[in-house]
Design an enzyme around this catalytic site. Structure first.
Site, PDB file in Angstrom:
ATOM      1  N   LYS A 116       0.818  -1.218   0.000  1.00  0.00           N
ATOM      2  CA  LYS A 116       0.000   0.000   0.000  1.00  0.00           C
ATOM      3  C   LYS A 116       0.848   1.262   0.000  1.00  0.00           C
ATOM      4  CE  LYS A 116      -4.441  -1.625   1.484  1.00  0.00           C
ATOM      5  NZ  LYS A 116      -5.668  -1.399   2.222  1.00  0.00           N
ATOM      6  N   LYS A 199      -4.585  -9.303  -6.106  1.00  0.00           N
ATOM      7  CA  LYS A 199      -5.774  -9.625  -5.314  1.00  0.00           C
ATOM      8  C   LYS A 199      -6.914  -8.653  -5.632  1.00  0.00           C
ATOM      9  CE  LYS A 199      -6.554  -8.112  -1.144  1.00  0.00           C
ATOM     10  NZ  LYS A 199      -7.745  -7.852  -0.336  1.00  0.00           N
ATOM     11  N   LYS A 202     -11.325  -3.810  -2.812  1.00  0.00           N
ATOM     12  CA  LYS A 202     -12.363  -2.797  -2.988  1.00  0.00           C
ATOM     13  C   LYS A 202     -11.800  -1.397  -3.189  1.00  0.00           C
ATOM     14  CE  LYS A 202     -13.612  -3.204   1.664  1.00  0.00           C
ATOM     15  NZ  LYS A 202     -12.327  -2.910   2.342  1.00  0.00           N
TER      16      LYS A 202
HETATM   17  P1  ATP Z   1      -8.895  -2.499   0.731  1.00  0.00           P
HETATM   18  O1  ATP Z   1      -8.757  -2.547  -0.752  1.00  0.00           O
HETATM   19  O2  ATP Z   1      -9.625  -1.278   1.228  1.00  0.00           O
HETATM   20  O3  ATP Z   1      -7.627  -2.787   1.483  1.00  0.00           O
HETATM   21  P2  ATP Z   1     -10.030  -5.170   0.745  1.00  0.00           P
HETATM   22  O4  ATP Z   1     -11.003  -5.363  -0.358  1.00  0.00           O
HETATM   23  O5  ATP Z   1      -8.707  -5.824   0.632  1.00  0.00           O
HETATM   24  O6  ATP Z   1      -9.896  -3.633   1.104  1.00  0.00           O
HETATM   25  P3  ATP Z   1     -10.468  -5.544   3.560  1.00  0.00           P
HETATM   26  O7  ATP Z   1     -11.413  -4.621   4.226  1.00  0.00           O
HETATM   27  O8  ATP Z   1      -9.023  -5.258   3.739  1.00  0.00           O
HETATM   28  O9  ATP Z   1     -10.798  -5.648   2.024  1.00  0.00           O
HETATM   29  O10 ATP Z   1     -10.742  -7.057   3.962  1.00  0.00           O
HETATM   30  C1  ATP Z   1     -11.922  -7.539   4.509  1.00  0.00           C
HETATM   31  C2  ATP Z   1     -11.929  -9.047   4.502  1.00  0.00           C
HETATM   32  O11 ATP Z   1     -12.129  -9.538   3.181  1.00  0.00           O
HETATM   33  C3  ATP Z   1     -10.646  -9.694   5.017  1.00  0.00           C
HETATM   34  O12 ATP Z   1     -10.990 -10.846   5.766  1.00  0.00           O
HETATM   35  C4  ATP Z   1      -9.932 -10.079   3.760  1.00  0.00           C
HETATM   36  O13 ATP Z   1      -9.051 -11.171   3.941  1.00  0.00           O
HETATM   37  C5  ATP Z   1     -11.090 -10.467   2.862  1.00  0.00           C
HETATM   38  N1  ATP Z   1     -10.761 -10.262   1.455  1.00  0.00           N
HETATM   39  C6  ATP Z   1     -10.462  -9.073   0.869  1.00  0.00           C
HETATM   40  N2  ATP Z   1     -10.204  -9.243  -0.432  1.00  0.00           N
HETATM   41  C7  ATP Z   1     -10.326 -10.571  -0.684  1.00  0.00           C
HETATM   42  C8  ATP Z   1     -10.165 -11.370  -1.859  1.00  0.00           C
HETATM   43  N3  ATP Z   1      -9.828 -10.820  -3.010  1.00  0.00           N
HETATM   44  N4  ATP Z   1     -10.384 -12.707  -1.763  1.00  0.00           N
HETATM   45  C9  ATP Z   1     -10.730 -13.264  -0.585  1.00  0.00           C
HETATM   46  N5  ATP Z   1     -10.887 -12.558   0.565  1.00  0.00           N
HETATM   47  C10 ATP Z   1     -10.691 -11.233   0.531  1.00  0.00           C
END
Ligand code: ATP
Ligand code: LTN
Length: 339
Positions: A116, A199, A202
């Site tokens: 990040k 990955k 969001k």
């Molecule tokens: P950001 O982009 O804001 O960092 P993010 O989409 O990675 O957000 P988080 O809020 O960090 O989401 O994660 C929330 C939950 O969703 C965590 O348990 C994380 O492991 C899971 N998660 C996020 N992205 C994925 C993915 N691509 N596949 C499976 N699990 C995910």
């Protein structure tokens, strides 16, 4: 009623954008599936969402939306406690106590921080982004959680939490339960539809990167039909980086249908090409999201519905958090406040 025999779990999602199908299969779905077995706490981690630049005009709205999606996905407020992290000041306070015993080297090793911070200008990387895992540790340790249901990307943060809890217990006496990560067998890491080497996330805003939980069927279908694959036609699970796009669609299909890999490969053995796979993945995604969206729409019609649930959740969560924080303060040697 809370059953003391049940395993205590805690998890959370940042209100940092639109929730994706990755958040659903990696996290929320397992929360829902096992909720009757758990004494469960699920928070909207808004304090984490400000570790990168955020828009104050939408933070509150997004926090309410994430809580609404938790419920719409099937979390039952009678079984699971749903709340907003910043509503319980103990999270910030424990985070500070833990910050003071966290070696900087541990933070510098975190891959999420490296990824990040690399995306930002060096001067705008905040101390909060570096300290992010300490706040996450505080979230988990405050509730004495035994297990933390998360996607695969959070493994390292869970290891960090365990190490920090052990360090605190060693320095100041037994205070915190050592938690374990709980990672789903299928769908623990869904990759970006536009780039299957990264990955799905969001906070990545490219138009065809992710299917959002609240995407209408046409939008979801379009994103999946456009997803990046390769020039072959063989529909098989594989570790070959060239085939990452197809593998990702198959993983998503597996996570949503619950079928075995063999059954899925057999099913697609007669397909005419990747178009057939994409069509079927789109259908299962749309059908999975349909009832969630209907429930969300109903719930979101009146914002008081969600606010009321959150107020109840805060009361239940605060009772536990305050108790643990008190113990941590005492063990660290603070002068008690007179009431
Ligand atoms: P950001 O982009 O804001 O960092 P993010 O989409 O990675 O957000 P988080 O809020 O960090 O989401 O994660 C929330 C939950 O969703 C965590 O348990 C994380 O492991 C899971 N998660 C996020 N992205 C994925 C993915 N691509 N596949 C499976 N699990 C995910
Ligand atoms: N860092 C997590 C979000 C998060 C979390 C938590 C997850 C913050 N606090 C406590 C589990 C338990 C992420 O998914 N990026």
């Amino acid at each position: 009623m809370v059953n003391p025999q049940r395993k205590r779990v805690l998890s959370g999602i940042q209100p940092s954008g639109n929730l994706t199908i990755g958040n659903y299969v990696g996290a929320i779905r397992q929360w829902v599936e096992h909720q009757s077995e758990f004494d469960a706490y699920y928070c909207v981690v808004d304090l984490h969402a400000i570790t990168v630049e955020h828009d104050p005009k939408i933070l509150a709205e997004k926090s309410r939306e994430v809580a609404g999606i938790y419920i719409a996905c099937g979390l039952d407020p009678a079984q699971s406690t749903v709340f907003v992290q910043s509503h319980i000041p103990a999270h910030s306070e424990l985070a500070w106590l833990l910050t003071c015993i966290t070696p900087l080297g541990w933070l510098n090793r975190m891959t999420q921080f490296k990824d990040k911070s690399a995306k930002q200008e060096a001067n705008s990387v905040s101390n909060g982004l570096l300290s992010y895992p300490v706040l996450m540790a505080a979230d988990i340790l405050l509730y004495q959680a035994q297990a933390v249901p998360v996607g695969d990307d959070q493994r390292q943060h869970l290891e960090f939490t365990r190490d920090l809890a052990q360090r605190f217990n060693h320095m100041f006496g037994e205070t915190f339960t050592i938690p374990e990560a709980m990672i789903p067998l299928a769908g623990a890491r869904i990759m970006g539809l536009d780039d299957p080497t990264a990955k799905m996330s969001k906070s990545e805003t490219a138009q065809y990167h992710a299917v959002y939980i609240l995407d209408d069927p046409d939008t979801a279908r379009k994103k999946i039909m456009r997803s990046v694959t390769d020039s072959g036609r063989d529909i098989r699970f594989s570790d070959d980086p060239e085939k990452a796009g197809v593998n990702n669609l198959l993983n998503l299909y597996q996570a949503l249908t619950g079928q075995s890999r063999e059954a899925i490969e057999d099913h697609f053995a007669t397909a005419r090409g990747y178009g057939d796979l994409k069509k079927e993945v789109a259908e299962i995604v749309i059908e999975t999201l349909r009832p969630i969206q209907a429930r969300y729409k109903e719930l979101a019609e009146d914002s008081r519905n969600i606010d009321e649930l959150l107020a109840q959740g805060t009361m239940r969560a605060a009772a536990i958090a305050t108790q643990t924080l008190q113990q941590a303060r005492e063990n660290m040697g603070f002068l008690p406040a007179h009431s």
